[in-house]
Design a protein around this motif. Sequence first.
Motif: not given
Lengths: 401, 401
Positions: A72, A76, A219, B74, B76-77, B127, B157-159, B219
């Motif tokens: 990705s 992270p 990030n 991005i 983040p998760n 993304p 987000v990045f996939w 991500n």
Amino acid sequence: MESPIDARRRQMLFTSVAAAGLGTFTPTVLAQETAKPKPKPLPKYAAWKNAESVIVHSSNTIETRRSAFGTSMIVPNDILFVRNNLTPPEQDIVADANAWTVEIAGVRHPGKITVADLKRLGVATLPTVLQCSGNGRGFFGHKASGTQWKVGAAGCVFWSGVPVAAVVESMGGVAEGMGYMTTTGGEKMPAGVDPKTVIVERSVPVQNIKTALLAWELNGEPIPLAHGGPLRLIVPGYYGVNNVKYVDRLAFTDRETDANIQRTGYRVRDIGVKGAPDQPSMWEMSVKSWITHPAGEGPVRAGTAQVSGVAFAGVNGVKRVEVSLDGGKTWKDARFFGPDLGHYAWRQFVLPVEFKAGGNYTLVSRASDTAGNTQPELRQENERGYAHNGWRDHGVKLIVT
Amino acid sequence: MESPIDARRRQMLFTSVAAAGLGTFTPTVLAQETAKPKPKPLPKYAAWKNAESVIVHSSNTIETRRSAFGTSMIVPNDILFVRNNLTPPEQDIVADANAWTVEIAGVRHPGKITVADLKRLGVATLPTVLQCSGNGRGFFGHKASGTQWKVGAAGCVFWSGVPVAAVVESMGGVAEGMGYMTTTGGEKMPAGVDPKTVIVERSVPVQNIKTALLAWELNGEPIPLAHGGPLRLIVPGYYGVNNVKYVDRLAFTDRETDANIQRTGYRVRDIGVKGAPDQPSMWEMSVKSWITHPAGEGPVRAGTAQVSGVAFAGVNGVKRVEVSLDGGKTWKDARFFGPDLGHYAWRQFVLPVEFKAGGNYTLVSRASDTAGNTQPELRQENERGYAHNGWRDHGVKLIVT
């Protein structure tokens, strides 16, 4: 500017072993990365890291597993490597990041400024590869002192902060005659020790003012203490040590700091030689790549597979990556995938392959950059095991079932 | 293709209120976002989220605070919004993601395939902006049913995963006459209910095969259960609901599914009107932007400041963002910063401004896209409060001290 390894090559200081190309071939991923000894616990300041995706070498050194790198683009925060030269400051310094104060010196109007006020001066977002100088030290054969990193003391991340240039401009510009940007970390000095011997204070050439950031975000979140929050200097394309954490002071100076970490530390020299200021400093990173999938942790199944990895080149862009399945006898061009995040980020590469049942493969990758540099086959032997970008050692041995 | 709001505009189905432009001005950020009622706890499957950065609306809907958006491109998760249409499956489905099986139908050689085998077919990194159809519903005045999101049901987000095109190619291509890609989520059906009334099954036009991914990574990490792991369909530029989680089945079909969520749900219609298949479906996202800094949570200090935010435009790129400090009376062009991650990602914009002590400001932003669309001033009134991209409601009221 040359990378320290290129500079060293130019200086013709090679040991006879390295000059003769006798580095041993040690892509012993299967043996060394899958035999997991009892894992060390995460240190308290990094307890939020994903324990399964990292290798805790010590309380100040945590490595990302090769198998934990995704596809990705970014690494992270919770799996990003950690390397501290000193014990980090107390956690409470990140509780009110905006209140953190940094001294700016060597400018026409020196002074102190808070992070809150830095945020008023400008904002920039920059993806960079952060890599420890010793990444790959674990492949050296002479037991170089320091953490035995393999591939995981590196990561591509987004930083956000203020351009150093904007800060300097607000303070009247760099004072005359200053050739270096010298930055000091905010760690507490241990008692009874000459600060010069332990302080984290690094100098880089002043032209880095054009690209450097004083960053408060990693990030998408405030920089955690483990990664240098509340404020970290980012020098794009330079080894990690120059990206000083908990920045206490940023000064433009007429010479490099005489702190040990600069004067004799992070210097590339022959095995057995002591560090000295006339040796190349660990500044610009060399072109480098490694394969992340498959990571060599256990056998893979026969058939089609996607061999992928990451490549970067310090201040230069990556131009080409080749992949070999036979340890470097034959090569094929890999394809880049994912967005191009600019010269300081890494690029992801992939090569679709057919693995045959019962086959034994040695996967290696070799990157070239826009400045005409290509990864060498062998590591350049040096006392501290710095700047390893030889492609052979970074390979992955693979058994196909 | 038109966005649902544009399609609706074309259909001339506006209520008289909307047609007359009488939408009320409600950028009531100060009052509504800073008065924090006792927060609901995070649901168990999302207990790892950063509680301080999110608003828990319900066990299935979690919003990112406007003030939590960073400037690192991005989200983040751990601060990304969550919206589930049904209770998520058990946590154990992500424990061995590679074993998850998806059925592929409506291709010449239909069959089932594991995530492990999908990974052999190809890899791509993309993304995208993920945004709930109802993002901005909280600004509507008619108490549209559903979660009262403000700006935080969205994130860039990045996939990473396999292109759907590669999967289909490996199965002989799409069967003849199929106009839709219809994807089914793997949630457990509640007992005693007609599955058609609750199942998460969405159809999108088949041309999305060119850009869609079956993704296993978000991500840089395996997709968490909360975000659709082990396998999620990503339809770039489309509203969140089309990005089906826990993909159980992906079928090419000659018509749209007759599941309620497609037939009558996620349809744009006048207030008071029931959903029906002839109304525009929530497919492509409209051009939209909002300011993230300052977020309006408390007063700001006088002087220079950086007003920044995010802008995106569904399947189109963002071309321009203007910022106003006086609620839309006067505008200035903002500057983009950070890398351009492509059409499906958002761009960050910034405008340096001078805030005067004692001033009252109403900060709004207005984006235009490469297809010639510009955000309208007012929301388009509609029963379910979908697709809000009116710039006025999304503003930030600011008090300067």
